[in-house]
Design an enzyme around this catalytic site. Structure first.
Site, PDB file in Angstrom:
ATOM      1  N   HIS A 184      -3.471   7.148   2.517  1.00 50.76           N
ATOM      2  CA  HIS A 184      -3.975   5.852   2.116  1.00 50.76           C
ATOM      3  C   HIS A 184      -5.322   5.517   2.729  1.00 50.76           C
ATOM      4  O   HIS A 184      -5.688   5.586   3.889  1.00 50.76           O
ATOM      5  CB  HIS A 184      -3.013   4.790   2.575  1.00 50.76           C
ATOM      6  CG  HIS A 184      -3.483   3.207   2.334  1.00 50.76           C
ATOM      7  ND1 HIS A 184      -4.013   3.128   1.117  1.00 50.76           N
ATOM      8  CD2 HIS A 184      -3.184   2.333   2.760  1.00 50.76           C
ATOM      9  CE1 HIS A 184      -4.062   1.855   1.220  1.00 50.76           C
ATOM     10  NE2 HIS A 184      -3.579   1.218   2.417  1.00 50.76           N
ATOM     11  N   ASN A 225      -9.966  -0.630   0.295  1.00 50.64           N
ATOM     12  CA  ASN A 225      -8.553  -0.392   0.489  1.00 50.64           C
ATOM     13  C   ASN A 225      -8.203  -0.915  -1.005  1.00 50.64           C
ATOM     14  O   ASN A 225      -7.974  -2.212  -1.415  1.00 50.64           O
ATOM     15  CB  ASN A 225      -7.982  -1.135   1.552  1.00 50.64           C
ATOM     16  CG  ASN A 225      -6.470  -0.982   1.570  1.00 50.64           C
ATOM     17  OD1 ASN A 225      -5.685  -0.678   0.624  1.00 50.64           O
ATOM     18  ND2 ASN A 225      -5.748  -1.455   2.643  1.00 50.64           N
ATOM     19  N   CYS A 270       0.963  -1.250   0.075  1.00 53.33           N
ATOM     20  CA  CYS A 270      -0.057  -0.032   0.092  1.00 53.33           C
ATOM     21  C   CYS A 270       0.823   1.253  -0.019  1.00 53.33           C
ATOM     22  O   CYS A 270       0.338   2.268  -0.398  1.00 53.33           O
ATOM     23  CB  CYS A 270      -1.060  -0.017   1.255  1.00 53.33           C
ATOM     24  SG  CYS A 270      -2.084  -1.429   1.128  1.00 53.33           S
TER      25      CYS A 270
HETATM   26  N1  COA Z   1     -17.518  -8.566  11.078  1.00 53.19           N
HETATM   27  C1  COA Z   1     -18.301  -9.016  12.177  1.00 53.19           C
HETATM   28  N2  COA Z   1     -17.501  -9.225  13.236  1.00 53.19           N
HETATM   29  C2  COA Z   1     -16.071  -9.161  13.186  1.00 53.19           C
HETATM   30  C3  COA Z   1     -15.511  -9.136  11.874  1.00 53.19           C
HETATM   31  C4  COA Z   1     -16.426  -8.698  10.541  1.00 53.19           C
HETATM   32  N3  COA Z   1     -15.900  -8.671   9.514  1.00 53.19           N
HETATM   33  N4  COA Z   1     -14.155  -9.154  11.781  1.00 53.19           N
HETATM   34  C5  COA Z   1     -13.748  -9.311  13.210  1.00 53.19           C
HETATM   35  N5  COA Z   1     -15.163  -9.305  14.108  1.00 53.19           N
HETATM   36  C6  COA Z   1     -15.267  -9.536  15.375  1.00 53.19           C
HETATM   37  C7  COA Z   1     -14.063 -10.105  15.922  1.00 53.19           C
HETATM   38  O1  COA Z   1     -14.105 -11.833  15.843  1.00 53.19           O
HETATM   39  C8  COA Z   1     -14.206  -9.864  17.366  1.00 53.19           C
HETATM   40  O2  COA Z   1     -15.001 -10.585  17.965  1.00 53.19           O
HETATM   41  P1  COA Z   1     -14.908 -10.957  19.689  1.00 53.19           P
HETATM   42  O3  COA Z   1     -14.906  -9.827  20.216  1.00 53.19           O
HETATM   43  O4  COA Z   1     -16.098 -11.840  19.667  1.00 53.19           O
HETATM   44  O5  COA Z   1     -13.610 -11.801  19.570  1.00 53.19           O
HETATM   45  C9  COA Z   1     -14.664  -8.226  17.271  1.00 53.19           C
HETATM   46  O6  COA Z   1     -14.999  -8.240  16.006  1.00 53.19           O
HETATM   47  C10 COA Z   1     -13.514  -7.297  17.329  1.00 53.19           C
HETATM   48  O7  COA Z   1     -12.388  -7.742  16.405  1.00 53.19           O
HETATM   49  P2  COA Z   1     -11.249  -6.889  16.390  1.00 53.19           P
HETATM   50  O8  COA Z   1     -10.154  -7.443  15.445  1.00 53.19           O
HETATM   51  O9  COA Z   1     -10.791  -6.485  17.652  1.00 53.19           O
HETATM   52  O10 COA Z   1     -11.805  -5.713  15.554  1.00 53.19           O
HETATM   53  P3  COA Z   1     -11.190  -4.260  15.056  1.00 53.19           P
HETATM   54  O11 COA Z   1     -11.946  -3.195  15.638  1.00 53.19           O
HETATM   55  O12 COA Z   1      -9.689  -4.511  15.507  1.00 53.19           O
HETATM   56  O13 COA Z   1     -11.444  -4.168  13.589  1.00 53.19           O
HETATM   57  C11 COA Z   1     -10.372  -4.358  11.502  1.00 53.19           C
HETATM   58  C12 COA Z   1     -10.794  -5.222  12.628  1.00 53.19           C
HETATM   59  C13 COA Z   1      -9.407  -5.388  10.465  1.00 53.19           C
HETATM   60  C14 COA Z   1     -11.351  -3.547  10.779  1.00 53.19           C
HETATM   61  C15 COA Z   1      -9.355  -3.227  12.007  1.00 53.19           C
HETATM   62  O14 COA Z   1      -8.171  -3.981  13.060  1.00 53.19           O
HETATM   63  C16 COA Z   1      -8.399  -2.582  10.903  1.00 53.19           C
HETATM   64  O15 COA Z   1      -8.849  -1.963  10.183  1.00 53.19           O
HETATM   65  N6  COA Z   1      -6.914  -2.881  10.860  1.00 53.19           N
HETATM   66  C17 COA Z   1      -6.265  -2.310   9.942  1.00 53.19           C
HETATM   67  C18 COA Z   1      -6.153  -3.290   8.755  1.00 53.19           C
HETATM   68  C19 COA Z   1      -5.653  -2.437   7.517  1.00 53.19           C
HETATM   69  O16 COA Z   1      -5.825  -1.229   7.470  1.00 53.19           O
HETATM   70  N7  COA Z   1      -5.087  -3.406   6.650  1.00 53.19           N
HETATM   71  C20 COA Z   1      -4.593  -3.055   5.312  1.00 53.19           C
HETATM   72  C21 COA Z   1      -3.351  -2.259   5.755  1.00 53.19           C
HETATM   73  S1  COA Z   1      -2.825  -1.592   4.218  1.00 53.19           S
END
Ligand code: COA
Length: 326
Positions: free
Chosen positions: A253, A283, A115
């Site tokens: 980004h 993304n 990215c």
């Molecule tokens: N739909 C519903 N629930 C989801 C889910 C989805 N797509 N993905 C995860 N969950 C659940 C998890 O299982 C977790 O449940 P639990 O509490 O029962 O265990 C809960 O939601 C929270 O998960 P978590 O991983 O803590 O969520 P988050 O707030 O960190 O959001 C992302 C997840 C991926 C959206 C976030 O971490 C993120 O955007 N990170 C950066 C990723 C990124 O930008 N990548 C590319 C970089 S170039």
């Protein structure tokens, strides 16, 4: 890092026609439109259809940029394609683009940095202009990362879309640009495409065949994203001695609206300072910044001679910012 005498003559972009909404994803993994909107800001994303290649999108994006800048194919000296989803490992996608548009005298190469690729490619392309080695350089960010998604993994299936964005660099006397680039390879394991390279050999030496698939530790990526974007944006602002008031837009980004919001809070800026289109594209990796600039430019949100700040982060970990003028 200061870069002198470079200007941009034309922007272009291209996304596949196919659209996947959050509601479509509800039928594929255990998720909901509400959850995706709230945690990422994404509503829909464009997804390449079977047979559609990264070069297809890159070629159209470049043609659109050349049309805006009134650039003929034989003017191009160099084509750089930032991509981590090339058509194939080789030939470089840039060579395929070069042939398709008939840029007969152009050199061409790919730059692979996920990215952050477009900001790095822009900085590299600008060096060739500053050094007066080349007169006209095309910089493209293009990715079809949805090819590498495990559609049963709800952590990654909701995030990515496909697309390409491009711009043309030429000599512009008096222009001053600033870049800050960085990496932290200790974060390599937090975001990677397994099954995609030379590391996929078992200790016995036999090839361990598995489909190339994105694996991500979302929370680690989130923390790195905020930290690195704040650091790199501050750096180009401080080095250039240009204040945020003189910046028309920060174009980050487009990975997650909450990441952008956290960066905004750390920098103590108003929401209007940021251009956001992650809601409609998801993304798109190396394509996300040039797609956003092209959209903002064509809709009049940013205008010729405006100063803008770009801020990228991604797998590597790698990150980079650029302060450029249009
Ligand atoms: N739909 C519903 N629930 C989801 C889910 C989805 N797509 N993905 C995860 N969950 C659940 C998890 O299982 C977790 O449940 P639990 O509490 O029962 O265990 C809960 O939601 C929270 O998960 P978590 O991983 O803590 O969520 P988050 O707030 O960190 O959001 C992302 C997840 C991926 C959206 C976030 O971490 C993120 O955007 N990170 C950066 C990723 C990124 O930008 N990548 C590319 C970089 S170039």
């Amino acid at each position: 890092m200061k870069v002198n005498n470079v200007g941009i003559y034309g922007w272009g972009s291209c996304v596949p026609e196919g659209v996947v909404t959050n509601f479509d994803l509800e039928g594929m993994v255990l998720t909901s439109d509400d959850w995706i909107r709230e945690r990422t800001g994404i509503i829909k994303r464009h997804v390449a259809c079977r047979g559609e290649k990264t070069s297809n999108l890159a070629i159209i994006a470049l043609q659109n940029a050349m049309e805006m800048g009134n650039i003929k194919p034989d003017e191009l000296d160099l084509i750089i394609v930032a991509t981590s989803s090339p058509d194939m490992l080789f030939p470089a996608t840039a060579c395929i683009v070069q042939d398709a548009i008939g840029a007969k005298k152009a050199a061409a190469f790919d730059l692979s940095l996920a990215c952050s690729g477009f900001v790095y490619a822009l900085c590299v392309g600008a060096q060739f202009i500053q050094n007066e080695a080349y007169r006209c350089v095309a910089v493209i960010g293009a990715d079809i990362l949805t090819r590498f998604i495990d559609w049963s993994d709800r952590k990654t299936a909701i995030l990515f879309g496909d697309g390409a964005g491009a711009c043309i660099l030429k000599y512009k006397p008096g222009n001053e640009w600033w870049f800050f680039l960085g990496s932290d390879g200790s974060g390599a394991d937090h975001l990677k495409i397994i099954g995609s390279g030379s590391s996929d050999y078992t200790p016995s030496g036999s090839f361990q065949k598995r489909l190339p698939t994105i694996q991500m530790n979302g929370q680690e990526v989130f923390k790195f994203a905020v930290r690195s974007m704040v650091k790199s944006v501050k750096n180009v602002i401080n080095e250039s001695r240009i204040s945020f008031e003189d910046i028309s837009k920060i174009i980050p980004h487009q990975a997650n609206k909450r990441i952008i919001e956290s960066v905004r809070k750390y920098l103590n800026l108003k929401s209007e300072k940021f251009y956001i289109n992650v809601d409609r594209f998801g993304n798109t990796s190396a394509a996300s910044i040039p797609i956003a600039i092209d959209e903002a430019y064509r809709s009049g949100v940013i205008k010729p001679n405006d100063k803008i700040v770009l801020a990228a982060f991604g797998a590597g970990f790698a990150f980079g910012s650029g302060l450029i003028s249009l």
